[in-house]
Scaffold this motif. Structure first.
Motif, PDB file in Angstrom:
ATOM      1  N   SER A  99       0.820  -1.211   0.000  1.00 30.44           N
ATOM      2  CA  SER A  99       0.000   0.000   0.000  1.00 30.44           C
ATOM      3  C   SER A  99       0.855   1.263   0.000  1.00 30.44           C
ATOM      4  O   SER A  99       0.347   2.353  -0.245  1.00 30.44           O
ATOM      5  N   TYR A 100       2.138   1.111   0.295  1.00 33.96           N
ATOM      6  CA  TYR A 100       3.092   2.214   0.212  1.00 33.96           C
ATOM      7  C   TYR A 100       4.127   1.879  -0.869  1.00 33.96           C
ATOM      8  O   TYR A 100       4.465   0.713  -1.078  1.00 33.96           O
ATOM      9  N   LEU A 101       4.658   2.899  -1.496  1.00 32.82           N
ATOM     10  CA  LEU A 101       5.712   2.732  -2.496  1.00 32.82           C
ATOM     11  C   LEU A 101       7.065   2.901  -1.809  1.00 32.82           C
ATOM     12  O   LEU A 101       7.247   3.805  -0.997  1.00 32.82           O
ATOM     13  N   THR A 102       8.013   2.015  -2.114  1.00 30.61           N
ATOM     14  CA  THR A 102       9.370   2.153  -1.594  1.00 30.61           C
ATOM     15  C   THR A 102      10.277   2.729  -2.678  1.00 30.61           C
ATOM     16  O   THR A 102       9.958   2.673  -3.871  1.00 30.61           O
ATOM     17  N   ASN A 103      11.410   3.237  -2.257  1.00 29.59           N
ATOM     18  CA  ASN A 103      12.366   3.795  -3.216  1.00 29.59           C
ATOM     19  C   ASN A 103      12.885   2.717  -4.166  1.00 29.59           C
ATOM     20  O   ASN A 103      13.014   2.950  -5.372  1.00 29.59           O
ATOM     21  N   VAL A 155       9.939   4.673   8.310  1.00 29.45           N
ATOM     22  CA  VAL A 155       9.420   6.028   8.093  1.00 29.45           C
ATOM     23  C   VAL A 155       8.386   5.959   6.967  1.00 29.45           C
ATOM     24  O   VAL A 155       8.476   5.113   6.076  1.00 29.45           O
ATOM     25  N   TYR A 156       7.419   6.843   7.009  1.00 31.42           N
ATOM     26  CA  TYR A 156       6.365   6.832   6.006  1.00 31.42           C
ATOM     27  C   TYR A 156       5.755   8.222   5.888  1.00 31.42           C
ATOM     28  O   TYR A 156       5.900   9.073   6.779  1.00 31.42           O
ATOM     29  N   GLY A 157       5.067   8.434   4.782  1.00 25.28           N
ATOM     30  CA  GLY A 157       4.428   9.729   4.542  1.00 25.28           C
ATOM     31  C   GLY A 157       3.980   9.794   3.103  1.00 25.28           C
ATOM     32  O   GLY A 157       3.643   8.767   2.500  1.00 25.28           O
ATOM     33  N   GLU A 158       3.990  10.998   2.523  1.00 22.18           N
ATOM     34  CA  GLU A 158       3.553  11.172   1.148  1.00 22.18           C
ATOM     35  C   GLU A 158       4.538  12.036   0.367  1.00 22.18           C
ATOM     36  O   GLU A 158       5.161  12.938   0.933  1.00 22.18           O
ATOM     37  N   LEU A 159       4.638  11.747  -0.909  1.00 19.73           N
ATOM     38  CA  LEU A 159       5.394  12.590  -1.833  1.00 19.73           C
ATOM     39  C   LEU A 159       4.519  12.803  -3.051  1.00 19.73           C
ATOM     40  O   LEU A 159       4.122  11.826  -3.706  1.00 19.73           O
ATOM     41  N   VAL A 209       1.526  10.624  -3.159  1.00 23.26           N
ATOM     42  CA  VAL A 209       1.728   9.177  -3.229  1.00 23.26           C
ATOM     43  C   VAL A 209       2.237   8.686  -1.875  1.00 23.26           C
ATOM     44  O   VAL A 209       3.196   9.239  -1.330  1.00 23.26           O
ATOM     45  N   PRO A 210       1.613   7.631  -1.305  1.00 21.75           N
ATOM     46  CA  PRO A 210       2.101   7.098  -0.035  1.00 21.75           C
ATOM     47  C   PRO A 210       3.447   6.395  -0.211  1.00 21.75           C
ATOM     48  O   PRO A 210       3.594   5.527  -1.072  1.00 21.75           O
ATOM     49  N   VAL A 211       4.431   6.789   0.584  1.00 21.97           N
ATOM     50  CA  VAL A 211       5.797   6.283   0.446  1.00 21.97           C
ATOM     51  C   VAL A 211       6.310   5.839   1.815  1.00 21.97           C
ATOM     52  O   VAL A 211       5.970   6.425   2.845  1.00 21.97           O
ATOM     53  N   ILE A 237       6.960  10.075  -9.859  1.00 16.92           N
ATOM     54  CA  ILE A 237       6.319   9.212  -8.870  1.00 16.92           C
ATOM     55  C   ILE A 237       4.817   9.064  -9.081  1.00 16.92           C
ATOM     56  O   ILE A 237       4.255   7.983  -8.883  1.00 16.92           O
ATOM     57  N   VAL A 238       4.139  10.128  -9.524  1.00 13.94           N
ATOM     58  CA  VAL A 238       2.690  10.049  -9.747  1.00 13.94           C
ATOM     59  C   VAL A 238       2.392   9.109 -10.916  1.00 13.94           C
ATOM     60  O   VAL A 238       1.475   8.273 -10.852  1.00 13.94           O
ATOM     61  N   GLU A 239       3.169   9.231 -11.997  1.00 10.21           N
ATOM     62  CA  GLU A 239       2.972   8.347 -13.149  1.00 10.21           C
ATOM     63  C   GLU A 239       3.192   6.894 -12.762  1.00 10.21           C
ATOM     64  O   GLU A 239       2.406   6.011 -13.139  1.00 10.21           O
TER      65      GLU A 239
END
Length: 276
Positions: free
Chosen positions: A13-17, A123-127, A130-132, A235-237
């Motif tokens: 549900s979150y995107l990682t680097n 760590v988590y949040g948004e960029l 997008v949830p990261v 990141i949005v794409e």
């Protein structure tokens, strides 16, 4: 979903680097891997070696667990060294030895007696909406910095960098080529969102040379800003592709794209010279 050490790697549900970087290389291949339609054929050795070193400095329990889960992959199965560490991983012991008694490293990575230091902190949040998420090797919450431990082929040996158009130390290619400047900037942003405080990112680089070299590296602010902008730009794409809102782009040259290829278009010599 509440992120924990137990569910961190299963959660999508979150995107990682690292997942984002796979989509930057080829959206089609990355999506096929995520959907279980394609298995990457890649050498696990660098990742295992990095985790071998990382787990040692996380805790005795973490290193023991890593060895229990991956022991068979680390040991030679034949020859005179059967049952012993493969040569690829013997350097891991040298890297660990080079750091574990280094006073500067211990002070930086583990902090002082009264410091609040978190290892493998989530760590988590948004960029860009997008949830990261990410995991940090060592965060000193008392002194406002975090440390990323990176294993590298070398630190000071020189290689050609096509973008900078000159020879640079291997550490530069490692950081810029793998997008670590963006990763550090992202982690700093997520820490800021979680704590409301600014943190200073540092890299402890240790080389895979016969006699390992080591340095504490700082990534200058302009490089951090550039790395974060690259993440923001795509990141949005990428997130739209993951969520089925956009068709994935094919790079045309990776293993997956070659496996899907159908002949029909004629490619000229000039197009080959220009990169296809």
């Amino acid at each position: 979903m509440e992120l924990t050490q137990e569910n961190y790697y299963q959660d999508k549900s979150y995107l990682t680097n690292s997942r984002f970087k796979r989509y930057q290389k080829c959206q089609a291949e990355a999506l096929a891997v995520d959907n279980g339609e394609w298995v990457e054929d890649r050498d696990e050795t660098p990742l295992l070696l990095g985790n071998y070193v990382h787990s040692f400095f996380e805790s005795e329990e973490a290193h023991k667990q890593f060895l229990e889960e991956n022991g068979e992959k680390l040991l030679a199965k034949a020859g005179k060294n059967k049952g012993k560490l493969k040569s690829d991983f013997l350097i891991g012991d040298k890297m660990i030895e080079s750091l574990k008694d280094d006073v500067g490293f211990k002070r930086l990575y583990h902090g002082l007696a009264d410091d609040d230091v978190q290892k493998e902190m989530i760590v988590y949040g948004e960029l860009e909406g997008v949830p990261v998420k990410g995991k940090l090797d060592s965060v000193n919450l008392s002194r406002g910095y975090f440390v990323d431990l990176k294993t590298m082929k070398s630190i000071y040996s020189e290689e050609w960098n096509a973008e900078l158009r000159k020879r640079v130390p291997v550490a530069v290619n490692n950081i810029l080529g793998f997008g670590y400047h963006g990763q550090l900037a992202l982690y700093r942003e997520l820490l800021r969102q979680m704590t409301g405080k600014e943190f200073r990112p540092l890299i402890v680089a240790v080389s895979k040379e016969k006699v390992p070299d080591r340095e504490i590296l700082k990534v200058d602010e302009e490089w951090l800003a550039q790395g974060l902008e690259k993440l923001k730009a795509d990141i949005v794409e990428v997130w739209d592709v993951i969520n089925g809102k956009r068709e994935p782009k094919k790079c045309g040259h990776c293993d997956y794209c070659r496996s899907q290829k159908q002949l029909g278009v004629v490619v000229s010599l000039d197009e080959l010279i220009g990169g296809g």
